[in-house]
Structures are given as structure tokens and as C-alpha cells.
Design a protein around this motif. Structure first.
Motif, short mmCIF file in Angstrom:
data_model
loop_
_atom_site.label_atom_id
_atom_site.label_comp_id
_atom_site.label_asym_id
_atom_site.label_seq_id
_atom_site.Cartn_x
_atom_site.Cartn_y
_atom_site.Cartn_z
N ILE A 389 -3.82 -5.65 10.09
CA ILE A 389 -4.00 -4.34 9.16
C ILE A 389 -3.11 -4.05 7.98
N TYR A 390 -3.76 -3.60 6.94
CA TYR A 390 -2.79 -3.56 5.68
C TYR A 390 -2.55 -2.07 5.46
N PHE A 391 -1.39 -1.96 5.17
CA PHE A 391 -0.78 -0.59 4.54
C PHE A 391 -0.34 -0.73 3.44
N MET A 392 -0.09 0.77 2.75
CA MET A 392 0.57 0.59 1.46
C MET A 392 1.66 1.71 1.47
N PHE A 393 2.68 1.77 0.73
CA PHE A 393 3.30 2.72 0.55
C PHE A 393 4.03 2.77 -0.75
N GLY A 394 4.84 4.00 -1.03
CA GLY A 394 5.32 4.00 -2.20
C GLY A 394 4.56 5.02 -3.24
N PHE A 395 3.82 5.88 -2.74
CA PHE A 395 3.23 6.91 -3.39
C PHE A 395 4.13 8.05 -3.53
N MET A 441 5.88 3.88 -10.90
CA MET A 441 6.36 3.03 -9.79
C MET A 441 7.70 3.75 -9.40
N GLU A 442 7.70 3.88 -7.96
CA GLU A 442 8.89 4.66 -7.46
C GLU A 442 10.01 3.83 -7.87
N GLU A 443 11.26 4.62 -7.87
CA GLU A 443 12.63 4.14 -8.27
C GLU A 443 12.76 2.99 -6.65
N GLU A 444 13.68 1.99 -6.96
CA GLU A 444 14.05 1.44 -5.81
C GLU A 444 14.69 1.95 -4.75
N LYS A 445 15.62 2.96 -5.07
CA LYS A 445 16.39 3.39 -4.14
C LYS A 445 15.50 4.40 -2.93
N ASN A 449 14.58 3.45 0.87
CA ASN A 449 14.83 4.48 1.81
C ASN A 449 13.64 4.64 2.74
N LYS A 450 12.43 4.69 1.61
CA LYS A 450 11.17 4.66 2.59
C LYS A 450 10.92 3.24 3.51
N ARG A 451 11.47 2.25 2.91
CA ARG A 451 11.06 0.98 3.86
C ARG A 451 11.90 1.24 5.06
N LYS A 452 13.08 1.84 5.16
CA LYS A 452 13.95 2.15 6.41
C LYS A 452 13.28 3.02 7.31
#
Ligand code: SF4
Lengths: 551, 103
Positions: A389-395, A441-445, A449-452
Motif C-alpha cells: 500500500i502506498y501513502f503520501m504525506f507532507g500536504f 514543499m513543506e519545511e523539513e522541521k 515532525n509529521k514523520r514522527k
């Protein structure tokens, strides 16, 4: 002669595959095509196979291949002052008239420079007298403007006749470039002046006959465009070890983040009769035990049920495995998939992209989640072992619930179906020509955080495996894909500092790239923030743009 | 039909560029070569049926020499037929050994 025994997987350098085409060195025009990754990956690329057989159709043209050598071979070549050579006739790269490179993946760009250097070809286009270095498969060519003499933007089948015609008519590199620059889809960077003023990129011709804008070229008639019949069949295992039958090009869907559907516009289908004829023909010439039916969205093919029905007996009697990587979930619960399963063991891949409905709707991704849950149960009973399954984040419109929902989604699906799950979670990159090319594209910080948050909600269970995008790698990919001409100097610097195989996690070094950008005075956020009024690639028109401007 | 199998043994000679291909590669090379012929192939049973081939001798990567190979069919066919159908499908550097002792 090189003693290939001394290298890891010497099979990579031998060639001599079934249906390889070896014309003696006397051909008038010698072209070498290249995919800048190792053999096993490069040989899996469909475009390379199409162009190889297409160019070799011309009697006076010899088209050979080269791939990126692994470290041991690269070291041997550079230390021994030898030159990287083609597979077919072991000819050094600098003896070819044209070196054609597939530049579809940004993190292969340093490999591309390494191939030039190992092949004895000067890295910068302005230092080159003879060889034409030609790039294809690329969407935004600007960051490579210093290294590439000629880009082809579009689908090469449609332009091959004209291209070969020019090479036959003119002898010198300069004459050839001047003539090609007048044709649709061909882009010679040195014929244009690009400046950035008042927040806008300005493109000007330095050579009056060159085209501006550059129109991407597409195949008008997919049923009659060239497709290899004598399938190039390797003697050693490659990554996608199967014969590929392209059933359609483009995609009728409209996902907002998608670059492919814009670049491969319009959507075109191959007809049932051509497809079945190709399947038998390619089986007879290759003996391949696995086939895959390729398109961006197989379920959208208007004859997909007929395609599977009509090839079913053939595949079954010959014990051929079939993969259909882009089948939609509605078809999985329908009769299609149970038929597919009878043929050979298959796994199932589904791009869900967002776990929550409202977010998914905003991406314009159409998928029926209730059906997906039903399908998972059904295929579990049919003996499929796992679902990918593929997901995407960072919106920017994403909430914390959208992120935690990924884990909950996997949990629920796994529990209700009992199916093992492999989730691949990627970061949204606003790619050129996608509907959201002008989104930042969203800031790395924020991404970190979203990744965590995502990770903290992933159930820790043996049958749920996830691979989460590596942040810095996605950032670099985004920067290069959106960069302008100035970025050539960064790529050059990174290369001289040792960047190579950047797509491989164990080789990837953010530090090299960060230092290179600093030394060149480049703030990479400039490319990611999307605050400019137009973009480095705004001189290019995709087919949907010129179609609408014509009407 | 699939249950009966007929075995045929052949000696193959690996030389030239083929010496760089491993025993595993050889299985694929031969299976695909057989699939390109019209011979009555015997496939292994189970979820992932393959063309059955086995070796009774092996060679180290990079050396030339003989590989004894067993082929499996669903009908009885002659050595001659196998040789004439298979040889044209083999890459340069892979030869069926002629005048071999029949086993
Ligand atoms: S993401 Fe897939 S389905 Fe959506 S438009 Fe792109 S290719 Fe089509």
C-alpha cells in the motif's frame, strides 16, 4: 581484454543477451544509449528497450547500450586509464556519434557525469567537439543544461525518423544541433538565454531558428508506433525480470500531485488485437516466463477484461506468470482478479495515498476504501500473501488526524483481512507540470515532525512492514527536479566531492550536497517555496497545454 | 498428463562469454530457450510452475567446460529432436556436445 572474472557479477558487462543486436563497427551512425544505474535496473527500463530496437531498425544505424558500472569496475577503469565501453562491441563511449541518456531520475544525475568521465567524454557541453550527449526521459532539463548538448522532450518513437534524417544529412555536431533545434521536442540549451528578473524567468532565443516554447512530442497512434517484437532477454536476473507489454500510455485520472498524467498526456490505449498479437510474438521470441501488462492505470483500459480473457488460456498453458501492477480495487473484487490468481501467485499493490477520506478527496485520488477492505479478505482466501500500500504525506492541508490515520488504517486492514501489509510512505513533492507544481514543499522541521507522528501510530506487528521516505533524499529529489540552470554548478561540485549512486541510501550524503549548495551560494528553499511567478521549466509545453491553446 | 515425465540427458559445453554466467543463470537461459521451442515441456507442480531442468555437474564461474544437464518432457522425444530444436535457441558459447554417449 578485461578479465571479467575479477568483478562482482561480471554478467553485467558481457551483453550477448538473447535478441541483442550486434552490428559490426562499420555502421555509419553509431549511437550508444544508457540508463545511468547498474545493469539489473537499467535493463528493467521499458524506454531503453523500445529505443534500442527502434534505432536498430535503421540499416545504417548501430545502437548499442551501456549501464552504470558498479564501484569495482569504475575503479578499474579510472585507475587503468581505460574507458567505459558499450556492451555490444566493447567500444569506448567517446567513439560514438551520439550518447543518449535516460535522465528520468534526479538521483542518477551524478552517475550520468561519472559515465561521461569514465567514457572519456568531457563533462561540460561547451568542452565537447564531437560526441553529442543527448538526454531523454526528463521533465525539467534545466539543472543539466551545462552537461547536455541536446534534450529530447517527449516520446521518441514519434521523432526518430526526423532525428535520424538530420544525422544523415549533416556531418558536424554544430550543423546537427542547429537542424535539430528547429524540430518539435528538441531542446539545445546553449541556443537560449535564461534570466531571472522581477520574480520571473525570461527565456530568449540566441539562435533565431530554434523553437520557443518547446513542445513535448507524443505518439499519435499507439497501435502503429514502434514496439519491440524480438524481446531483449537477459541471461541473468534483473530487477523487473519479465516481458513488458505496454497496454496504454497516459492516464485518464486527475490526481493533483501527479506528474505522469500531465507529462504523458493524452491518454491513449493500445487495442486488444495489437496487445494479444504482441503477447504471442514476444513470448515466441523471448521465452519469458513472466509478463506484465503496463500502464499507469490498467483498470481504466476499456478492454481490460477482454485482454485478460483472451490471453488467459495462453498464459495458463504455457505456465506464464502475469502481473498487472496498476489494477484498481473494484476489479479485484470482481471476476478479473480471481482469474489472474489462477495463473500464478501474485501480490497486490494499491495506492491509497491518504488514509482519511476528506484528505484523499482533496488529492482527487479516486479509490473505494470499503471495496479495498472487502478485496483484502477475498484475496487472502485466494492465497495472496501480502498487499502493498502506498501513502503520501507532507500536504499543507493535512491534520494530525490524517497522519495518525495511516497507522489506524493499516491496523484495521490487517485485522479484518489477516493479510500481511507492506506500506510505503512517501513525501509529497510538488513536481513540475503536476496540478500542484505551484504548491510549496513543506519545511523539513514540519516534515520531520509529521514523520514522527506517523511512526508513533504504526502498530508494531510482525505482519505490518513499513518503509518511510528518507527526508533528505526526498528534499534533494525535489530541489533537483525544480531547479534552474544555476544548479548545474551544484551538481558538478557534488560530483567532484564524490557524490554517486545518490539514490542508494548507503551512498547518499546530504552533507556533500549541502556543502555544494552553500559553496555555490544557493539557498535550496528558493526552489521549494514556489514563490516565483513562473518556473524554470515554463518554456516547455505539454500536450494538454498546446492542445488547449490550439482550440 | 503432467504426471508422466520423460528424462533426457545432454552434455552442454560452456565457453566464450557464457563462462561468466552462473549455474542459476543457466537454468533461466535453458528454460527460456526451451520455451522458445515447440517441445512438450514438463513443468514443476505448485504455485510457481517452472520448466524442470537439473544438473549433475557444475562449473565454477569463469571456467569453461562441460555441464551435464537433464531435461524433462511430457512425451518421449529423441535426443536428435531435442538437439535440433534446442541448439538454435542457445546463445553463443553454449553448445550441445555432439556424438555424446547416450545415457
Ligand atoms: S496518480 Fe496514478 S491514477 Fe492518479 S493521475 Fe497519476 S497515474 Fe493516474
Amino acid at each position: 581484454m578485461i578479465d571479467f572474472k575479477n568483478f562482482k557479477r561480471p554478467q553485467r558487462y558481457i551483453g550477448n543477451e538473447w535478441n541483442a543486436i550486434v552490428k559490426r563497427k562499420k555502421a555509419k551512425l553509431r549511437i550508444c544509449i544508457c540508463y545511468p544505474d547498474i545493469y539489473e535496473i537499467g535493463m528493467s527500463n521499458l524506454g531503453i528497450k523500445i529505443i534500442y530496437s527502434l534505432l536498430n531498425k535503421y540499416p545504417h544505424v548501430a545502437c548499442e547500450r551501456v549501464f552504470m558500472p558498479a564501484d569495482d569496475m569504475a575503479e578499474f577503469i579510472s585507475q587503468g586509464r581505460k574507458k567505459l565501453f558499450s556492451l555490444e562491441t566493447k567500444t569506448p563511449l567517446n567513439e560514438f556519434d551520439v550518447l543518449g541518456i535516460h535522465l528520468g531520475y534526479e538521483l542518477n544525475f551524478t552517475n550520468f557525469l561519472n559515465i561521461l568521465e569514465l567514457g572519456g567524454i568531457p563533462l561540460k557541453a561547451s568542452d565537447r567537439k564531437k560526441t553529442i550527449v543527448m538526454g531523454g526521459g526528463i521533465v525539467n532539463p534545466e539543472p543539466l543544461a551545462e552537461f547536455v548538448d541536446l534534450f529530447f522532450l517527449g516520446e521518441f518513437e514519434e521523432a526518430a525518423d526526423e532525428f535520424i534524417g538530420v544525422l544523415k544529412k549533416y556531418r558536424t555536431k554544430e550543423e546537427r544541433l542547429a537542424a535539430l533545434a528547429q524540430l518539435d521536442g528538441f531542446y539545445v540549451p546553449k541556443f537560449y538565454e535564461v534570466s531571472f528578473l522581477n520574480n520571473t524567468y525570461h527565456f530568449e532565443k540566441k539562435y533565431a531558428q530554434a523553437q520557443l516554447p518547446i513542445k513535448r512530442v507524443y505518439v499519435k497512434d499507439l497501435n502503429n508506433s514502434h514496439y519491440p517484437q524480438k524481446w531483449l532477454t537477459p541471461h541473468t536476473q534483473i530487477v523487473h525480470d519479465r516481458a513488458q507489454i505496454e497496454i496504454a500510455r497516459g492516464c485518464p485520472n486527475q490526481c493533483n500531485f501527479c506528474q505522469a498524467k500531465a507529462v504523458y498526456f493524452p491518454y491513449r490505449e493500445k487495442k486488444l488485437a495489437s496487445i494479444t498479437q504482441l503477447i504471442t510474438k514476444i513470448y515466441e521470441t523471448s521465452g519469458y516466463e513472466n509478463f506484465s501488462l503496463l500502464s499507469l492505470s490498467a483498470s481504466d483500459h476499456s478492454e481490460i477484461a477482454e485482454i485478460i480473457d483472451s490471453s488467459y488460456d495462453f498464459f495458463k498453458s504455457k505456465r506464464i506468470g502475469l502481473s498487472l501492477p496498476s489494477l484498481r480495487i473494484d476489479d479485484v473484487v470482481g471476476r478479473l482478479y480471481s482469474k489472474l490468481l489462477l495463473l500464478k501467485k501474485t501480490s497486490l499493490t494499491v495506492a491509497v495515498e491518504a488514509a482519511n477520506d476528506p484528505l484523499r478527496r482533496s488529492l482527487n485520488k479516486k479509490i473505494d476504501i470499503k471495496k479495498l477492505f472487502e478485496a483484502a479478505k477475498i484475496i487472502k482466501n485466494l492465497g495472496v500473501r501480502y498487499m502493498k500500500i502506498y501513502f503520501m504525506f507532507g500536504f499543507s492541508q493535512e491534520s494530525e488526524e490524517d497522519l495518525s490515520a495511516i497507522g489506524q488504517f493499516l491496523n484495521a486492514l490487517n485485522k479484518s483481512s489477516g493479510l500481511a501489509l507492506k506500506a510505503s510512505i512517501n513525501i509529497f513533492i510538488p513536481k513540475p507540470f503536476s496540478c500542484w507544481q505551484n504548491f510549496p514543499m513543506e519545511e523539513e522541521k514540519i516534515l520531520e515532525n509529521k514523520r514522527k507522528i506517523i511512526l508513533s501510530y504504526i502498530p508494531r506487528r510482525r505482519n505490518i512492514k513499513i518503509s518511510l521516505a528518507f527526508l533528505k533524499k526526498s528534499i534533494l529529489e525535489a530541489v533537483i527536479s525544480r531547479a534552474d540552470r544555476k544548479f548545474s554548478s551544484v551538481i558538478y561540485r557534488a560530483y567532484t566531492k564524490g557524490a554517486k549512486f545518490d539514490g542508494y541510501r548507503e551512498n547518499f550524503s546530504w552533507n556533500i550536497w549541502e556543502d555544494s549548495m552553500k559553496e555555490e551560494g544557493i539557498d535550496y528553499r528558493f526552489y521549494l517555496d514556489a514563490r516565483t511567478d513562473n518556473f524554470p521549466w515554463s518554456f516547455i509545453e505539454t500536450a494538454n497545454m498546446h492542445m488547449s491553446s490550439n482550440s | 498428463m503432467q504426471n508422466t515425465r520423460f528424462l533426457l540427458k545432454l552434455g552442454l559445453y560452456k565457453s566464450g562469454e557464457m563462462i561468466y554466467f552462473s549455474q542459476l543463470d543457466l537454468i533461466h537461459i535453458l528454460a527460456r530457450a526451451l520455451r522458445r521451442t515447440n517441445l512438450p515441456l514438463y513443468y514443476t507442480q505448485g504455485f510457481n510452475p517452472r520448466v524442470k531442468i537439473s544438473f549433475s555437474s557444475g562449473l565454477k564461474l569463469g571456467t569453461q567446460g562441460r555441464v551435464d544437464t537433464t531435461f524433462y518432457f511430457t512425451e518421449q522425444i529423441s535426443h536428435e529432436k531435442l538437439k535440433t530444436e534446442l541448439q538454435p535457441q542457445l546463445p553463443e558459447g553454449l553448445e550441445i556436445i555432439k556424438d555424446d554417449v547416450k545415457c
